[in-house]
Write an enzyme that holds these catalytic residues in place. Sequence first.
Site, PDB file in Angstrom:
ATOM      1  N   GLY A  73       0.803  -1.223   0.000  1.00 24.35           N
ATOM      2  CA  GLY A  73       0.000   0.000   0.000  1.00 24.35           C
ATOM      3  C   GLY A  73       0.833   1.268   0.000  1.00 24.35           C
ATOM      4  CB  CYS A  75       4.886   0.353  -3.056  1.00 22.12           C
ATOM      5  SG  CYS A  75       6.071  -0.485  -1.963  1.00 22.12           S
TER       6      CYS A  75
END
Length: 529
Positions: A73, A75
């Site tokens: 998430g 990233c």
Amino acid sequence: LVLSLAWLGPALGDEEEDGEVVAEEEKEKEEEEVLSDEIKEEDNVLVLHKHNFARALSEHRLLLVEFYAPWCGHCQQLAPAYAQAATELRNQSSPARLGKVDATAQTALANEFGITSYPTLKLFRDGNRTHPLAYTGRKDTQGIVRWMQRRAGPSATLLHDTDTAAAFANSEDLVVIGFFKDLQGKAAQAFYEVAAEMVDLPFGVAEAAELFQKYRLSADTVCLFKKFDERQTDFPVDPEQGLDTAELTRLLRVHSMKLVMEFTNETSNQIFSANIPHHMLLFLNKSSSEQLSLQDGFKAAASAFRGEVLFVVVDVSGYGAEVLSFFGMTPEDAPTLRLVKMENNRKYQMEQDSFSDTAISTFIRAVLDGKVKPHLLSAEPPEDWDTRPVKVLVGKTFEQVAFDETKNVFVKFYAPWCSHCQAMAPAWEELAERYKDHEDIVIAEMDATANELENITIHGFPTLHYFPAGPGRKMVEYKSARDVETFSKFLENGGTLPVEPPVVTKTPGNSTGKEDPSVLGTEESRDEL
């Protein structure tokens, strides 16, 4: 952080055979592409893998690489800002480029560079593969761009004469200028290192004798120029010790802040990242002129504690209303003063007899000298706190229950908003139901956001502590699996888990003993404060 993976399978029906042929062709094409050292781009970000990584390093003097996982998430949140930063740097014709590696697919690269969390950003300079630099900037577009710009060119602007120095010093609200007799010396080089890291401040550097004279300096000195509070703050370089980069960074951070900060959405990050050990808070209602006048004494006390205590005004009728519950307060409690020790969130309440600078200074000094006890929050105990299987503790009742020498007490410290606490709640209820008829065992819980304890600090949720019967006020932190059976083993074994025999796997003609590797890592499944 809870991560979820979605597995999608094709529903091919009658076309399954053709689909397999297409899939096989695509797989072969992908393998051919991966084996090539060609470097492709997505939104100006270089797409890197083990076959083109060396080429990327050889072609780009400054290469920032993000090691990511597709399901991460954080990233996914970073991706748009990262791509925008790559675009801005390319539009500036900067030698700095940005790349990315899917660390879940490129395991060889992930292992080579010790990637253990996502996203991890590393800077590779001049093709050096063995000593990449960890990224230390903000993870937003401007943070990434500025961090890379400082490494692409000189981290400080050379100021040649009084006119350029004066213009630079007045160019922004905060400006740093280093004055050095030798720009090739160790002190100047250390200054450049600080400038490369503190990308949110403009840095200049000077060696001309006329500039030393203009700013009344006789030796190497770093000067911070401000358009608030005092105009110029000097940090002389110790001729014996030289320039300590960590200490200079700390001093610049401390003195870059206003003597008295106002807590707002814009300043909150600066306040909490200031690394100042104590915060002195004045809660007031800014719509009251009478309360506004209290700021004079507050500010008068601040200068003597600069760097040790950060003075902050909190408007209870504005943005500050959001933090009142953390102090167990309502807007009607203003005006009031609190001192917070940041290392353990201990709060100290000053009596409101006087808001003078003398009274405030005396109070702060007493707290720093250990002469004042912390002000501890406590909710009121519910009327039925001990009638249900899970006993509900509050600050006022904790001591008498947890340290009852005739009882073994197992306590869950939780936060109402914590998803991990919510997930383990059924197991905790079932455990309490199982032991509700045991006279010497108590299963309890305490909302650690509404209750505080003098000698126990809770750093994350849920935290589980076991208080065994007997004298000595002992406490054992539970760090194993959060299921009823493991909890029960822990209780039945007196507050420790029994040592399990190794799992023996037998195969024809061979017998080997292997230890069961299934261990729950509790640190990854806990919400930090």
